[in-house]
Enzyme design. Sequence first.
Site, PDB file in Angstrom:
ATOM      1  N   GLU A  41      59.244 -16.046   0.270  1.00  0.00           N
ATOM      2  CA  GLU A  41      58.383 -16.125   1.454  1.00  0.00           C
ATOM      3  C   GLU A  41      58.734 -15.018   2.441  1.00  0.00           C
ATOM      4  O   GLU A  41      59.916 -14.767   2.700  1.00  0.00           O
ATOM      5  CB  GLU A  41      58.579 -17.505   2.111  1.00  0.00           C
ATOM      6  CG  GLU A  41      57.328 -18.082   2.686  1.00  0.00           C
ATOM      7  CD  GLU A  41      56.281 -18.408   1.604  1.00  0.00           C
ATOM      8  OE1 GLU A  41      55.353 -17.588   1.436  1.00  0.00           O
ATOM      9  OE2 GLU A  41      56.406 -19.454   0.978  1.00  0.00           O
ATOM     10  N   ASP A  44      56.856 -10.207   0.769  1.00  0.00           N
ATOM     11  CA  ASP A  44      55.872  -9.272   0.162  1.00  0.00           C
ATOM     12  C   ASP A  44      55.679  -8.011   0.997  1.00  0.00           C
ATOM     13  O   ASP A  44      55.605  -6.909   0.452  1.00  0.00           O
ATOM     14  CB  ASP A  44      54.533  -9.966  -0.166  1.00  0.00           C
ATOM     15  CG  ASP A  44      53.802 -10.584   1.012  1.00  0.00           C
ATOM     16  OD1 ASP A  44      54.394 -10.679   2.112  1.00  0.00           O
ATOM     17  OD2 ASP A  44      52.629 -10.987   0.831  1.00  0.00           O
ATOM     18  N   GLY A 131      48.009 -22.740   5.165  1.00  0.00           N
ATOM     19  CA  GLY A 131      49.027 -21.966   4.448  1.00  0.00           C
ATOM     20  C   GLY A 131      48.800 -21.942   2.949  1.00  0.00           C
ATOM     21  O   GLY A 131      49.710 -21.626   2.185  1.00  0.00           O
ATOM     22  N   ASP A 179      48.811 -12.864  -1.466  1.00  0.00           N
ATOM     23  CA  ASP A 179      47.718 -13.847  -1.541  1.00  0.00           C
ATOM     24  C   ASP A 179      46.513 -13.289  -2.279  1.00  0.00           C
ATOM     25  O   ASP A 179      45.904 -13.952  -3.120  1.00  0.00           O
ATOM     26  CB  ASP A 179      47.297 -14.278  -0.132  1.00  0.00           C
ATOM     27  CG  ASP A 179      48.439 -14.925   0.627  1.00  0.00           C
ATOM     28  OD1 ASP A 179      49.486 -15.216   0.005  1.00  0.00           O
ATOM     29  OD2 ASP A 179      48.300 -15.144   1.840  1.00  0.00           O
ATOM     30  N   TYR A 228      53.441 -13.990  13.052  1.00  0.00           N
ATOM     31  CA  TYR A 228      53.520 -13.326  11.747  1.00  0.00           C
ATOM     32  C   TYR A 228      53.703 -11.818  11.949  1.00  0.00           C
ATOM     33  O   TYR A 228      54.608 -11.203  11.382  1.00  0.00           O
ATOM     34  CB  TYR A 228      52.240 -13.610  10.943  1.00  0.00           C
ATOM     35  CG  TYR A 228      52.250 -13.026   9.554  1.00  0.00           C
ATOM     36  CD1 TYR A 228      52.682 -13.786   8.471  1.00  0.00           C
ATOM     37  CD2 TYR A 228      51.842 -11.708   9.313  1.00  0.00           C
ATOM     38  CE1 TYR A 228      52.699 -13.256   7.182  1.00  0.00           C
ATOM     39  CE2 TYR A 228      51.861 -11.171   8.040  1.00  0.00           C
ATOM     40  CZ  TYR A 228      52.284 -11.941   6.977  1.00  0.00           C
ATOM     41  OH  TYR A 228      52.309 -11.407   5.714  1.00  0.00           O
TER      42      TYR A 228
HETATM   43  C1  GLA Z   1      50.825 -15.114   4.420  1.00  0.00           C
HETATM   44  C2  GLA Z   1      50.506 -13.667   4.049  1.00  0.00           C
HETATM   45  C3  GLA Z   1      51.270 -13.239   2.800  1.00  0.00           C
HETATM   46  C4  GLA Z   1      52.767 -13.540   2.914  1.00  0.00           C
HETATM   47  C5  GLA Z   1      52.992 -14.982   3.381  1.00  0.00           C
HETATM   48  C6  GLA Z   1      54.434 -15.268   3.685  1.00  0.00           C
HETATM   49  O1  GLA Z   1      50.341 -15.971   3.434  1.00  0.00           O
HETATM   50  O2  GLA Z   1      49.122 -13.509   3.810  1.00  0.00           O
HETATM   51  O3  GLA Z   1      51.057 -11.867   2.567  1.00  0.00           O
HETATM   52  O4  GLA Z   1      53.411 -12.630   3.751  1.00  0.00           O
HETATM   53  O5  GLA Z   1      52.230 -15.291   4.548  1.00  0.00           O
HETATM   54  O6  GLA Z   1      55.205 -15.178   2.529  1.00  0.00           O
END
Ligand code: GLA
Length: 396
Positions: A41, A44, A131, A179, A228
């Site tokens: 988590e 990426d 999420g 994602d 974020y």
């Molecule tokens: C969101 C983002 C992903 C990733 C996750 C955390 O889903 O879209 O790219 O960074 O958070 O792992």
Amino acid sequence: MPTIAPNLDCIAGSLAERFQKLYGTSPHIFLAPGRVNLIGEHTDYNDGFVMPAAIDFYIWVGVAKRPDRILNVYSEHFAEMVQLSLAALAGPPRKHWSDYVRGVAAVLQAAGRTLSGANLMIYSQVPLGAGLSSSASLEVSTALALMAISEVEFSPLELVKICQRAEHEYAGTRCGIMDQFIAVCGRADCALMLDCRSLEHQILALPDDVCIVICNSMVKHELAAGEYNRRRADCESGVKILQRHLPNMRALRDATLADLQQNQPLLPQRIWRRCHHVVSENQRVLGAAEALRSGDLAGFGRLMYESHASLRDDYEVSCRELDLLVELASTCEGIYGARMTGAGFGGCTVNLIRSEAVDSFQSRVTESYKKATGKTLEVYVCAAAQGARAWQPLVG
Ligand code: GLA
């Protein structure tokens, strides 16, 4: 949200009916899955490793061509119609669901393709903002729909990058690539371990007697998008500082725990904790892939708990309800591991459970969660699913 995914033929059939009623024509239908991240988590966007699976909840898009340059987009979830002109898609994020559609159309056109006007209808089985990557599945399903009616082609990887760019520029979240990648490349019954630098991936079969169970805390924190981007900025500050001593370092992916220990005095405490999460999480993903390959589910589960603790303490993206859900899960029979999944600040936990223990897990956690928080938990028992595609009705 049902705990067992409804029949896909039924969903497609009733979407087609509603589309016909609204627009007077029958649609082509496209679908893209949500995702659950088993481990890895906030790694990426640091060029690191992730291990998501696509889940059998989808965002569906019905589409039919129009003779002009207008996109009519109807969201069933919001019961709202938006009209966009393909000639005027530019503009900053509006904090509206249509940003994703506008973004995808704009980026497809910026890649030099001319899109046809279209009528669209969006139906979501993926809970929004929980999420489970509803944004990426909306982007990918919309992109497939627009590409098909405009007879435009892109490779899967180009599609992934187009959708990620749409999210950066039109929705304002500087997301990583996980994602969109899993929404396009997901494999039935498998997780993927993705190297977010090289974009190479390994397919990891999930054992038959184990279930992925998602618990939706029903908590949504509005601060998620800003936090974020701030986490991402913290990681970038960490890299800048570490580069003074590690000139070859391009991203946190390149640092080891020993590098962090040696350079700890240079890093402000908050930044050090952010870096510590990312570097240790990358190691956990590699360990988890190894555990899965060798059938060591207990080992995999331990890494899930460690990941959660690191997200809670070092990365500070958990919340009281997610911590409680992980704690409750850890006391249940048949559980291997649990952790928050996705960006955090509310949303869901992912739990790896022996199949025969799922029912008792579900009732126990739901009841205790209600007692402790007053909130009604939603539990989704998922199968790992194939990535985005055109809907093809079963024949016969
Ligand atoms: C969101 C983002 C992903 C990733 C996750 C955390 O889903 O879209 O790219 O960074 O958070 O792992």
